[in-house]
Design a protein around this motif. Structure first.
Motif: not given
Length: 301
Positions: A51-55, A270-277
């Motif tokens: 997920a971080i890589m896809s961001g 994906f960037a938003g998911m990484a920010i949340a994680m």
């Protein structure tokens, strides 16, 4: 007449060696357990890293080469998710709600657990089992009455309503965990504090609470993860006109996914998911030793 034996000539019984079959059995078990743990670690960390890589990719790379590394680091995806997708606003709302609920949960939970663990109350055991019973009560059964209770209190679509609700649902586990931890603390220290003239409040806040730091950190991390990932309660309690400005991260990411449909901005998602994680992941890695020591302290004592 006594004689002193020479330490160099004193016979020391040799340590019994494990049989070859026993050593082989433990070797196979260790190899199997380590293989399972490594597989579990890969299964857990790979989605986070993906997920971080896809961001950092664009939409074309995500759809055509999902498993490859990004051609370059696109930090504009993160800024677009933070500003245009309102992830920054949702992040701030989540931080306010989680911080308030965590402080209130740890304060009330530690005080209740300390009294139940260290004082001989008439109905203390009954109250303790009431908290334990609260852990077995599913949140889904209380959604409808909870909605009307919060609405009648005038706290619907407010951060305070979420904070109080999070606190109420986190208290049973907090009291259950900390009661067992406070029982392991030495009684002599509390008695010495009382002899020196320390009051009950002073004894709790100045002596017992610092001694319970490993347990507080452990249950605090668990409550933080639970509050941060909460979804069903915000969906029910954050409704009405203008509630979008007070949404938390889980609501914002879900709305971003639904609204975009099949032609969405996947890189920003994906960037938003990484920010949340990332915040809770970094916090857990920073306090992982304290969490482990808090979980094992009761067993070691």
């Amino acid at each position: 007449m006594t004689t002193i034996s020479d330490p160099q000539t004193t016979a020391v019984p040799p340590k019994p060696e494990k049989a070859p079959r026993e050593r082989g059995r433990f070797g196979v078990f260790n190899a199997f357990s380590h293989t399972v743990l490594v597989g579990w670690a890969l299964l857990t960390t790979f989605p986070l890293l993906w997920a971080i890589m896809s961001g950092f990719k664009d939409d074309n790379e995500i759809l055509t080469s999902a498993w490859s590394l990004p051609s370059k680091l696109r930090f504009e995806n993160w800024s677009r998710a933070w500003n245009e997708a309102n992830i920054g606003l949702y992040f701030l709302n989540t931080a306010i709600v989680v911080a308030g609920a965590l402080v209130l949960t740890m304060l009330l939970g530690s005080m209740a657990a300390y009294v139940l663990a260290r004082y001989d109350l008439k109905f203390g055991r009954f109250i303790y089992f009431l908290f334990v019973g609260g852990m077995m009560f599913p949140v889904f059964l209380a959604l409808v009455p909870l909605f009307f209770v919060v609405k009648n209190m005038g706290l619907l679509s407010t951060h305070l309503g979420l904070i109080l609700t999070y606190t109420a649902y986190a208290l049973p586990f907090t009291v259950f965990f900390l009661t067992a931890f406070f029982r392991t603390l030495p009684t002599e220290v509390a008695e010495a504090g009382m002899v020196d003239g320390c009051s009950h409040f002073g004894l709790f806040f100045r002596i017992m609470l610092p001694m319970a730091k490993p347990g507080l950190i452990s249950v605090g991390i668990f409550n933080l993860l639970t509050h941060w990932n909460q979804y069903i309660l915000p969906i029910v309690l954050m409704q009405g006109q203008g509630a979008e400005k007070k949404w938390v991260l889980t609501q914002g990411l879900t709305a971003l996914t639904i609204n975009q449909g099949y032609a969405g901005d996947y890189s920003a998602l994906f960037a938003g998911m990484a920010i949340a994680m990332l915040p809770v992941l970094i916090l857990y890695l920073a306090f992982q030793r304290q969490v482990q020591s808090g979980l094992t302290a009761g067993h070691l004592k």
